[in-house]
Design an enzyme around this catalytic site. Structure first.
Site, short mmCIF file in Angstrom:
data_model
loop_
_atom_site.label_atom_id
_atom_site.label_comp_id
_atom_site.label_asym_id
_atom_site.label_seq_id
_atom_site.Cartn_x
_atom_site.Cartn_y
_atom_site.Cartn_z
N GLU A 121 -106.95 49.03 33.82
CA GLU A 121 -106.16 49.72 32.79
C GLU A 121 -105.38 48.71 31.96
O GLU A 121 -105.52 47.51 32.18
CB GLU A 121 -105.24 50.76 33.45
CG GLU A 121 -104.37 50.18 34.54
CD GLU A 121 -103.85 51.25 35.52
OE1 GLU A 121 -102.66 51.49 35.50
OE2 GLU A 121 -104.66 51.83 36.29
N LYS A 123 -102.00 46.75 30.47
CA LYS A 123 -100.63 46.41 30.88
C LYS A 123 -99.72 46.64 29.68
O LYS A 123 -99.65 45.83 28.76
CB LYS A 123 -100.54 44.95 31.35
CG LYS A 123 -99.15 44.64 31.89
CD LYS A 123 -99.09 43.29 32.57
CE LYS A 123 -97.80 43.16 33.39
NZ LYS A 123 -96.59 43.28 32.57
N ASP A 125 -96.66 47.12 27.17
CA ASP A 125 -95.54 46.23 26.91
C ASP A 125 -94.30 47.04 26.54
O ASP A 125 -93.93 47.15 25.38
CB ASP A 125 -95.93 45.29 25.77
CG ASP A 125 -95.27 43.94 25.90
OD1 ASP A 125 -94.51 43.75 26.87
OD2 ASP A 125 -95.51 43.07 25.04
N TYR A 232 -98.72 55.45 35.10
CA TYR A 232 -99.73 54.56 35.69
C TYR A 232 -99.70 54.52 37.21
O TYR A 232 -100.41 53.73 37.83
CB TYR A 232 -99.66 53.14 35.10
CG TYR A 232 -98.31 52.45 35.24
CD1 TYR A 232 -97.72 52.21 36.48
CD2 TYR A 232 -97.64 52.00 34.10
CE1 TYR A 232 -96.51 51.56 36.58
CE2 TYR A 232 -96.42 51.34 34.20
CZ TYR A 232 -95.86 51.13 35.44
OH TYR A 232 -94.66 50.49 35.55
N LYS A 321 -103.53 38.48 31.98
CA LYS A 321 -102.87 38.43 30.68
C LYS A 321 -103.81 38.04 29.55
O LYS A 321 -104.92 37.54 29.77
CB LYS A 321 -101.75 37.39 30.74
CG LYS A 321 -100.67 37.73 31.73
CD LYS A 321 -99.64 38.61 31.12
CE LYS A 321 -98.28 37.98 31.35
NZ LYS A 321 -97.23 38.69 30.67
N CYS A 427 -89.07 25.20 -9.83
CA CYS A 427 -90.27 25.12 -9.01
C CYS A 427 -90.38 23.77 -8.31
O CYS A 427 -90.27 22.73 -8.97
CB CYS A 427 -91.50 25.35 -9.90
SG CYS A 427 -93.05 25.04 -9.07
N CYS A 430 -93.33 21.66 -10.01
CA CYS A 430 -93.38 21.18 -11.39
C CYS A 430 -92.03 21.19 -12.09
O CYS A 430 -91.92 20.75 -13.23
CB CYS A 430 -94.37 22.00 -12.21
SG CYS A 430 -93.80 23.67 -12.56
N CYS A 445 -92.82 30.76 -10.39
CA CYS A 445 -92.67 29.61 -11.26
C CYS A 445 -93.14 30.02 -12.65
O CYS A 445 -94.20 30.61 -12.79
CB CYS A 445 -93.52 28.46 -10.72
SG CYS A 445 -93.85 27.20 -11.94
N CYS A 451 -97.88 23.72 -13.93
CA CYS A 451 -97.62 23.65 -12.50
C CYS A 451 -98.90 23.27 -11.73
O CYS A 451 -99.92 23.94 -11.85
CB CYS A 451 -97.11 25.00 -12.01
SG CYS A 451 -96.68 24.96 -10.27
S1 IVH Z 1 -98.55 49.06 38.21
C1 IVH Z 1 -97.75 47.98 42.17
N1 IVH Z 1 -99.71 49.41 35.92
O1 IVH Z 1 -95.80 45.69 34.67
C2 IVH Z 1 -97.73 47.65 40.76
N2 IVH Z 1 -97.63 48.25 35.96
O2 IVH Z 1 -95.37 46.08 37.40
C3 IVH Z 1 -96.78 48.49 40.05
N3 IVH Z 1 -96.86 47.57 33.72
O3 IVH Z 1 -92.71 46.17 34.29
C4 IVH Z 1 -96.97 48.50 38.62
N4 IVH Z 1 -98.54 48.41 32.60
O4 IVH Z 1 -93.90 48.47 33.95
C5 IVH Z 1 -98.64 48.89 36.55
N5 IVH Z 1 -100.86 49.82 33.94
C6 IVH Z 1 -99.80 49.32 34.60
C7 IVH Z 1 -98.75 48.66 33.90
C8 IVH Z 1 -97.69 48.13 34.63
C9 IVH Z 1 -97.39 47.77 32.51
C10 IVH Z 1 -95.58 46.84 33.94
C11 IVH Z 1 -94.59 47.58 34.75
C12 IVH Z 1 -93.68 46.49 35.23
C13 IVH Z 1 -94.59 45.31 35.32
C14 IVH Z 1 -94.88 44.97 36.75
#
Ligand code: IVH
Length: 692
Positions: A121, A123, A125, A232, A321, A427, A430, A445, A451
């Site tokens: 899935e 991650k 932000d 999640y 990442k 400018c 020039c 300019c 120029c």
């Molecule tokens: S699972 C056991 N799934 O990452 C792991 N965390 O967890 C528990 N985060 O700040 C987290 N997307 O908010 C999980 N799809 C995802 C996530 C996720 C973002 C963030 C979570 C936390 C950091 C560490």
């Protein structure tokens, strides 16, 4: 029915109706009532709840608007700790391979054992939060805090429309949902636009926006922020057996009405994990919210249990990442670049920093307003963003890191070491005056003809077919002539001689002669073409014609003020301003003078009347036959432009006969009278030679 019973029924009906409108509005993006009707329903419900406090409910839509501001957040102990997640910093496929290898080792799988199944899935932000549902009703929301103790942010989370206040279907007695509060980039941009219009500080980025909003003591502030939520995982559970896999768990959460991100997959083995990482990486710019990596989780909950934890991180999950899109660095200087159209752009010169997969040393500040709004100064520590192939930009200044000095006025005070950024008045390329266009956002300019940043474009335009029409003076030649320094302004074109041209790359004697002839020929033009050729901003061919017709003489046009200019049909304040700015710039006037001194002229101009005697002054020409490139009229105009005269018949008074193909009796007569006969090339040489 008692009054109370009636009130209860009305409250329930109102809640159902309002929730249905909410769904239509927020989830389906298809509002079913007007704002006014919605407000009326909402106020009726609020009033009923106020007069019958016993009817209040934690899942009432009225709870979405947020209650009273808090003095501080209460602490929440997480029954099941909110863990962090191990990060795989190798952003290549190896990152996936290493995680898979670790999992197989921990599970003591043989090399030839089947591939492990994972849930992959995004991650997200944003900010991790935990939502506690008791018998399907949202009763408490908390931040992660240190993982063991977080803050009670229930009021703020209630304002997040994505978060159901009551779960759908057969909800368990206790379910803690874990997930991410986040903001979409487009929502953030819209919010910031409005915030700026109100004179408020914009949010730096979606993550800060989400985190800052959730941790607002005043829930009304949080309610105004466009927050969203993705589930999640789960925390504490009671009276419920979750499904066997993480993927099925997410499906179940979705069935409860919780938002679960659609970008997820069940895959086997590290190669498929790496594919998912690649696939999502490629879509990063197209997906409307930020994610800084992907998360892999062993899909089987039984295997997750066997793998267990190491300190605060589960062994069954990893964050893989992407190269960071944002980084911090220091501004060493702010340069001003001049674009092809003369627009001035401030550019921050940065200490080299690795961001978005490359080392960045420059970041655009777009324009002066933007630089001032962000208040970027020399010496500042800034957040730089490079997303995809987009030009790196400065997102924000880290205010605490600004270099300060003792104030000159107050010995106890500190003031910034460097002043706010301001564009120069002239400018940097020039020295011409910098002007601001209507509205003021873009500084330009005004030295369009001189120029160096603009000269290539200016020359190509000047030589163009509808302008001075210098045949053969195209891209490649302009490139060579400007690079070699032979041509710095359009006036320099008329200083070029055949040897100089012939010395250019891929330029034979013959082409050089042709070009010289074309340059010579271009001198005879019209005022309209000349005005158009100057490349004045906002002055196209038609406007140039109107101006020429109206003013008749260049001097009149150059002297005209904005009010006089605006009397010309179709000339409004913008065009008038462009003209005034252009002719006000001494560098431009100088080029115009040099062009005229070089012999550029047009019929009935003042210049022609008191022009110095041309190189062919007093010479009488007779034209006969068809010339290879010049039309009869053109040749005639060239003769006249150089001060000569074209006559119809050959006599003793004739100085030259210019003869082409199929010349008849006139040629014979010239031979008889021993009058010099020229072909076209010789004629052009004569014009040239006479000039030198
Ligand atoms: S699972 C056991 N799934 O990452 C792991 N965390 O967890 C528990 N985060 O700040 C987290 N997307 O908010 C999980 N799809 C995802 C996530 C996720 C973002 C963030 C979570 C936390 C950091 C560490």
């Amino acid at each position: 029915m008692s009054g109370f019973e009636a009130a209860r029924e009305r409250v329930e009906a109102l809640r159902r109706e309002i929730e249905a409108h909410n769904r239509a509005y927020y989830e389906l993006d298809a509002p079913t009532v007007s704002d006014a009707e919605y407000d009326a329903l909402f106020r009726e419900l609020q009033a009923l709840e106020a007069t019958h406090p016993e009817l209040a409910a934690p899942d009432s839509p009225t709870k979405r608007v947020g209650g009273k501001p808090l003095a501080q957040f209460a602490e929440v102990r997480h029954d099941v700790p909110m863990l962090s997640i191990q990060t795989e910093t190798d952003t290549g496929p190896n990152g996936a391979a290493q995680f898979d290898a670790r999992v197989r080792r921990e599970l003591e799988l043989a090399d030839d054992a089947a591939a492990v199944e994972y849930s992959a899935e995004l991650k997200f932000d944003g900010l991790a939060v935990s939502l506690r549902y008791e018998h399907g009703v949202f009763v408490r929301g908390a931040t992660r805090g240190d993982g063991v103790t977080g803050e009670d942010v229930t009021q703020n989370l209630r304002t997040v429309r994505d978060i159901p206040l009551r779960l759908a279907g057969d909800a368990p007695p206790l379910l803690e949902v874990r997930g991410e509060a986040y903001m979409r980039r487009d929502d953030l941009a819209r919010y910031n636009e409005k915030a700026r219009a109100r004179g408020e500080k914009p949010l730096v980025n979606p993550r800060n926006g989400a985190a800052g909003s959730i941790r607002q003591l005043d829930p009304a502030v949080a309610a105004a922020r466009p927050l969203k939520f993705f589930a999640y995982g789960v925390g504490a559970l009671a009276g419920w057996r979750p499904p066997a896999t993480h993927a099925a768990l997410l499906d179940t959460l979705a069935a409860f009405g919780l938002p679960v991100c659609e970008h997820r997959a069940v895959v086997k083995g590290w190669r498929e994990l790496a594919d998912f990482h690649d696939r999502m990486g490629a879509q990063r710019a197209a997906i409307p919210f930020d994610f800084d990596g992907v998360v892999y989780k062993v899909n089987s909950l039984a295997l997750q249990e066997r793998l267990g934890f190491r300190s605060r991180e589960p062994r069954w999950a990893v964050a893989h990442k992407y190269p960071a899109e944002e980084a911090r660095t220091v501004v060493d200087a702010i340069d001003v670049q001049v674009g092809r159209t003369g627009a001035l752009t401030p550019v921050a010169k940065l200490r080299p920093v690795f961001v978005g997969g490359v080392t960045v040393t420059n970041a655009t500040l777009h324009n002066e307003d933007e630089a001032r709004r962000k208040d970027v100064r020399v010496g500042d520590t800034v957040i730089v963003r490079r997303a995809g192939d987009v030009i790196p930009e400065v997102v924000a200044v880290v205010a605490e890191a600004r270099p300060m000095q003792a104030s000159a006025h107050d010995m106890f005070a500190q003031e910034p070491l460097h002043p706010p950024f301001a564009l120069p008045e002239t400018c940097p390329q020039c020295g011409s005056r910098v002007v601001r266009e209507e509205g003021g956002a873009i500084a330009r300019c005004s030295g369009g003809l001189v120029c160096p940043a603009q000269v290539k474009g200016a020359l190509l335009h000047f030589a163009g077919r509808r302008a001075m029409d210098i045949e053969g003076l195209g891209d490649k030649l302009v490139e060579q002539l400007t690079a070699g320094g032979q041509v710095k302004t359009p006036a320099d074109i008329y200083m070029l001689d055949v040897p100089t041209l012939a010395a250019l790359e891929r330029m034979g004697e013959k082409s050089a002669e042709n070009l010289a002839a074309a340059i010579e020929k271009s001198k005879q033009t019209t005022l309209a073409r000349f005005v158009f050729a100057l490349g004045i901003r906002n002055v196209g061919e038609t406007t140039a014609k109107d101006l020429a017709r109206h003013f008749g003489k260049l001097e009149n046009l150059m002297r005209a003020d904005a009010a006089q200019l605006e009397t010309v049909p179709d000339v409004g304040p913008v065009v008038a301003e462009s003209l005034v700015d252009f002719f006000a710039e001494p560098h431009n006037r100088e080029v115009i003078e040099r062009l005229r001194a070089a012999g550029v002229r047009w019929p009935e101009s003042e210049g022609q009347v008191d022009a110095p005697p041309g190189p062919l002054a007093g010479k009488v020409f007779v034209l006969t036959g068809t010339l290879p490139t010049l039309k009869r009229d053109e040749a005639k105009a060239m003769i006249e432009a150089a001060g000569g005269k074209a006559s119809g018949s050959v006599s003793k008074k004739t100085d030259y006969v210019l003869a082409g193909e199929e010349a008849g009796s006139k040629l014979e007569k010239a031979r008889e009278l021993d009058i010099p006969i020229l072909n076209e090339a010789e004629f052009i040489k004569l014009l040239e030679g006479a000039k030198l």
